[in-house]
Design an enzyme around this catalytic site. Structure first.
Site, mmCIF file in Angstrom:
data_model
loop_
_atom_site.group_PDB
_atom_site.id
_atom_site.type_symbol
_atom_site.label_atom_id
_atom_site.label_comp_id
_atom_site.label_asym_id
_atom_site.label_seq_id
_atom_site.Cartn_x
_atom_site.Cartn_y
_atom_site.Cartn_z
ATOM 1 N N CYS A 243 0.977 -1.335 0.084
ATOM 2 C CA CYS A 243 -0.164 -0.064 0.066
ATOM 3 C C CYS A 243 0.837 1.375 0.078
ATOM 4 O O CYS A 243 0.368 2.517 -0.155
ATOM 5 C CB CYS A 243 -0.915 0.114 1.255
ATOM 6 S SG CYS A 243 -1.958 -1.310 1.037
ATOM 7 N N HIS B 2 -2.682 7.350 3.186
ATOM 8 C CA HIS B 2 -3.342 6.084 2.642
ATOM 9 C C HIS B 2 -4.685 5.832 3.192
ATOM 10 O O HIS B 2 -5.089 5.839 4.433
ATOM 11 C CB HIS B 2 -2.361 5.052 3.092
ATOM 12 C CG HIS B 2 -3.030 3.719 2.593
ATOM 13 N ND1 HIS B 2 -3.648 3.341 1.620
ATOM 14 C CD2 HIS B 2 -3.036 2.302 3.193
ATOM 15 C CE1 HIS B 2 -3.987 2.034 1.328
ATOM 16 N NE2 HIS B 2 -3.789 1.408 2.358
ATOM 17 N N ASN C 206 -10.236 0.398 0.633
ATOM 18 C CA ASN C 206 -8.761 0.359 0.670
ATOM 19 C C ASN C 206 -8.211 0.041 -0.614
ATOM 20 O O ASN C 206 -8.547 -1.320 -0.961
ATOM 21 C CB ASN C 206 -8.175 -0.505 1.608
ATOM 22 C CG ASN C 206 -6.511 -0.427 1.931
ATOM 23 O OD1 ASN C 206 -5.989 0.035 1.041
ATOM 24 N ND2 ASN C 206 -6.185 -0.919 2.839
HETATM 25 N N1 COA Z 1 -18.564 -7.726 10.242
HETATM 26 C C1 COA Z 1 -18.875 -7.908 11.756
HETATM 27 N N2 COA Z 1 -17.968 -8.464 12.554
HETATM 28 C C2 COA Z 1 -16.828 -8.599 12.383
HETATM 29 C C3 COA Z 1 -16.329 -8.123 10.852
HETATM 30 C C4 COA Z 1 -17.320 -7.718 9.941
HETATM 31 N N3 COA Z 1 -16.857 -7.415 8.733
HETATM 32 N N4 COA Z 1 -14.923 -8.433 10.828
HETATM 33 C C5 COA Z 1 -14.454 -9.087 12.158
HETATM 34 N N5 COA Z 1 -15.645 -8.825 12.955
HETATM 35 C C6 COA Z 1 -15.612 -9.102 14.298
HETATM 36 C C7 COA Z 1 -14.493 -10.282 14.717
HETATM 37 O O1 COA Z 1 -14.703 -11.638 14.389
HETATM 38 C C8 COA Z 1 -14.348 -9.930 15.995
HETATM 39 O O2 COA Z 1 -15.333 -10.681 16.739
HETATM 40 P P1 COA Z 1 -15.188 -11.136 18.281
HETATM 41 O O3 COA Z 1 -14.706 -10.212 19.237
HETATM 42 O O4 COA Z 1 -16.213 -12.012 18.625
HETATM 43 O O5 COA Z 1 -13.737 -12.166 18.234
HETATM 44 C C9 COA Z 1 -14.795 -8.524 16.115
HETATM 45 O O6 COA Z 1 -15.457 -8.181 15.048
HETATM 46 C C10 COA Z 1 -13.417 -7.696 16.207
HETATM 47 O O7 COA Z 1 -14.048 -6.463 16.484
HETATM 48 P P2 COA Z 1 -13.000 -5.139 16.985
HETATM 49 O O8 COA Z 1 -11.834 -5.765 17.861
HETATM 50 O O9 COA Z 1 -13.720 -4.222 17.485
HETATM 51 O O10 COA Z 1 -12.339 -4.792 15.576
HETATM 52 P P3 COA Z 1 -11.265 -3.786 15.437
HETATM 53 O O11 COA Z 1 -11.756 -2.498 16.030
HETATM 54 O O12 COA Z 1 -10.014 -4.033 15.460
HETATM 55 O O13 COA Z 1 -11.623 -3.402 13.696
HETATM 56 C C11 COA Z 1 -10.345 -3.900 11.684
HETATM 57 C C12 COA Z 1 -10.912 -4.315 12.858
HETATM 58 C C13 COA Z 1 -9.669 -4.720 10.696
HETATM 59 C C14 COA Z 1 -11.339 -2.857 10.879
HETATM 60 C C15 COA Z 1 -9.331 -2.950 12.079
HETATM 61 O O14 COA Z 1 -8.288 -3.475 12.921
HETATM 62 C C16 COA Z 1 -8.354 -2.256 11.117
HETATM 63 O O15 COA Z 1 -8.835 -1.576 10.320
HETATM 64 N N6 COA Z 1 -7.007 -2.675 11.083
HETATM 65 C C17 COA Z 1 -5.938 -2.007 9.965
HETATM 66 C C18 COA Z 1 -6.424 -2.916 8.925
HETATM 67 C C19 COA Z 1 -5.812 -2.241 7.613
HETATM 68 O O16 COA Z 1 -5.684 -1.050 7.366
HETATM 69 N N7 COA Z 1 -5.197 -3.293 6.639
HETATM 70 C C20 COA Z 1 -4.540 -2.901 5.615
HETATM 71 C C21 COA Z 1 -3.222 -2.318 5.610
HETATM 72 S S1 COA Z 1 -2.502 -1.511 4.075
#
Ligand code: COA
Length: 317
Positions: free
Chosen positions: A110, A244, A274
Site C-alpha cells: 500500500c 493512505h 482500501n
Molecule cells: N462484520 C462484523 N463483525 C466482524 C467483521 C465484520 N466485517 N470483521 C470482524 N468482525 C468481528 C470479529 O470476528 C471480532 O469478533 P469477536 O470479538 O467476537 O472475536 C470483532 O468483530 C473484532 O472487532 P474489533 O476488535 O472491535 O475490531 P477492530 O476495531 O480491531 O477493527 C479492523 C477491525 C480490521 C477494521 C481494524 O483492526 C483495522 O482496520 N485494522 C487495520 C487494517 C488495515 O488497514 N489493513 C490494510 C493495511 S494496508
C-alpha cells in the site's frame, strides 16, 4: 521532481455494505463504524489492465505531454492476473506504438506510490528520464476469501496515475521497510515440480487487524514527524495530509496526534474502500480535478502496508 499530470479510474461495479451483509455475517453498522467505508468498487466485467491504461491516459493528457515523451513507466502493483509480463508493459501496450519506454513493476504494497516517487526522483535526478509515468493499479479484492468477513469488507479495486518531471517541488521523501511476514500476507501457488511439491501452499489474505492498526498509526506519525522536522515545517503550514485510505479511524488517530483540523485530511475511503497503493494517487487526482489543490500548496503524503513498509513525502504543488 514535480507532478505535472494526474488520472484515475475505478471499476463500474459499486458494492455497498448492505450488499455484503446479504452474503456475509456483517452489517453496514459494523463496517461503517469500524472503518468509515460505505461502498467500494469491484472489478467484475472490467479488468485491471484496462483500468490502469485509462488512468495512465488521463494523467498523460492532463500533463499536456505526448505519449512518446514518456521515457519510463513505473507500475505499482501487488499482484494481478499476469505474473509475467509486467503490468507496466501491458500499460505501455495500451498507450500505443509511439510509447517505447522501459517499464518496471514494483511491489511496495500500500506504500507503493511513495516507493515509486522515490525511484522516479532518483531517475530524474540522474537524467535517466525526463517524464516518468507512475501508475498504481490494484485489485486487492481478489486476494480475499469472500467467505471471510474480516478482510473482504475492507478493500476495493482501482487505479491512480501521475506524470512526473524535473522540478524542485518534492521537498523531502522517506521510505522504510521492516520484514514482518505474519502481520499481513497473501500466498499464491506456483507450479509443483518433481523436486518441490510445496506449491499447494496457498493462503488468501491473512491480516492481524489490531497489529496493522497500531503499526499504521505509529509508522505514519514517525514518517510525518521526521519529514516535518527535517524540513523545519510547522504541521499547521501543511494544507493537506494525504494519507493512505485504509481506515477512517487510523486517519482520525493520526490527525488527533498532529492536532490538525479534519478539513486537512481529505478522504475517499467511504466510497472506494482500501485500494492499496492506488489510494493516494486516486485521491490526488480527485482533489486536483475538483480544484481543491492549488499551485503552491504544501502537501504531506503518508502510507503503510504489508512488508511492513512505509513511505512519506512532503511536496509543494
Ligand atoms: N462484520 C462484523 N463483525 C466482524 C467483521 C465484520 N466485517 N470483521 C470482524 N468482525 C468481528 C470479529 O470476528 C471480532 O469478533 P469477536 O470479538 O467476537 O472475536 C470483532 O468483530 C473484532 O472487532 P474489533 O476488535 O472491535 O475490531 P477492530 O476495531 O480491531 O477493527 C479492523 C477491525 C480490521 C477494521 C481494524 O483492526 C483495522 O482496520 N485494522 C487495520 C487494517 C488495515 O488497514 N489493513 C490494510 C493495511 S494496508
Amino acid at each position: 521532481m514535480k507532478i505535472i499530470g494526474t488520472g484515475s479510474a475505478l471499476p463500474e461495479k459499486e458494492v455497498s455494505n448492505d450488499m455484503l451483509a446479504g452474503f456475509l455475517d456483517t452489517s453496514d453498522e459494523w463496517i461503517s463504524t469500524r472503518t468509515g467505508i460505505h461502498t467500494r468498487r469491484l472489478l467484475s466485467s472490467d479488468n485491471l489492465g484496462d483500468l490502469a491504461i485509462t488512468a495512465a491516459k488521463a494523467a498523460i493528457e492532463s500533463a499536456g505531454v505526448n505519449v512518446n515523451d514518456i521515457d519510463y513507466i513505473i507500475c505499482s502493483n501487488v499482484a494481478n492476473n499476469y505474473v509475467t509480463p509486467s503490468l507496466s508493459t501491458i500499460i505501455q501496450g495500451g498507450l500505443g506504438d509511439e510509447c517505447s519506454s522501459p517499464c518496471m513493476d514494483l511491489n511496495g504494497a500500500c506504500a507503493g506510490f511513495l516507493y515509486a516517487i522515490d525511484i522516479a526522483e532518483a531517475f530524474l535526478a540522474t537524467d535517466r528520464a525526463k517524464n516518468i509515468l507512475i501508475v498504481c493499479a490494484e485489485e486487492p479484492t481478489k486476494f480475499c476469501d469472500w467467505h471471510e468477513r474480516e478482510t473482504s469488507v475492507l478493500f476495493g479495486d482501482g487505479a491512480g496515475a501521475v506524470v512526473v518531471t524535473g522540478g524542485d517541488n518534492l521537498l523531502a521523501r522517506r521510505v522504510t521497510a521492516k520484514s514482518l511476514k505474519d502481520v499481513i500476507y497473501y500466498k499464491r501457488p506456483l507450479e509443483n515440480t518433481p523436486y518441490d511439491r510445496s506449491s499447494q501452499d496457498q493462503k488468501t489474505l491473512v491480516m492481524k487487524g489490531h497489529d496493522v492498526f497500531r503499526m499504521a498509526v505509529r509508522s505514519s506519525m514517525n514518517d510525518i514527524n521526521t519529514l516535518l522536522e527535517e524540513q523545519h515545517v510547522n504541521p499547521d503550514d501543511v494544507k493537506y495530509y494525504l494519507l493512505h485510505q485504509a481506515n477512517m479511524r487510523i486517519i482520525d488517530s493520526i490527525r488527533e496526534h498532529l492536532n490538525q483540523p479534519v478539513e486537512k485530511f481529505p478522504t475517499n475511503l467511504q466510497r472506494y474502500g482500501n485500494t492499496s497503493s492506488a489510494s493516494i494517487p486516486i485521491l490526488i487526482d480527485e482533489l486536483v480535478r475538483g480544484g481543491k489543490i492549488q499551485e503552491g500548496d504544501l502537501l504531506m503524503l503518508s502510507a503503510f502496508g504489508a512488508g511492513f513498509v512505509t513511505g512519506g513525502a512532503l511536496m509543494r504543488w
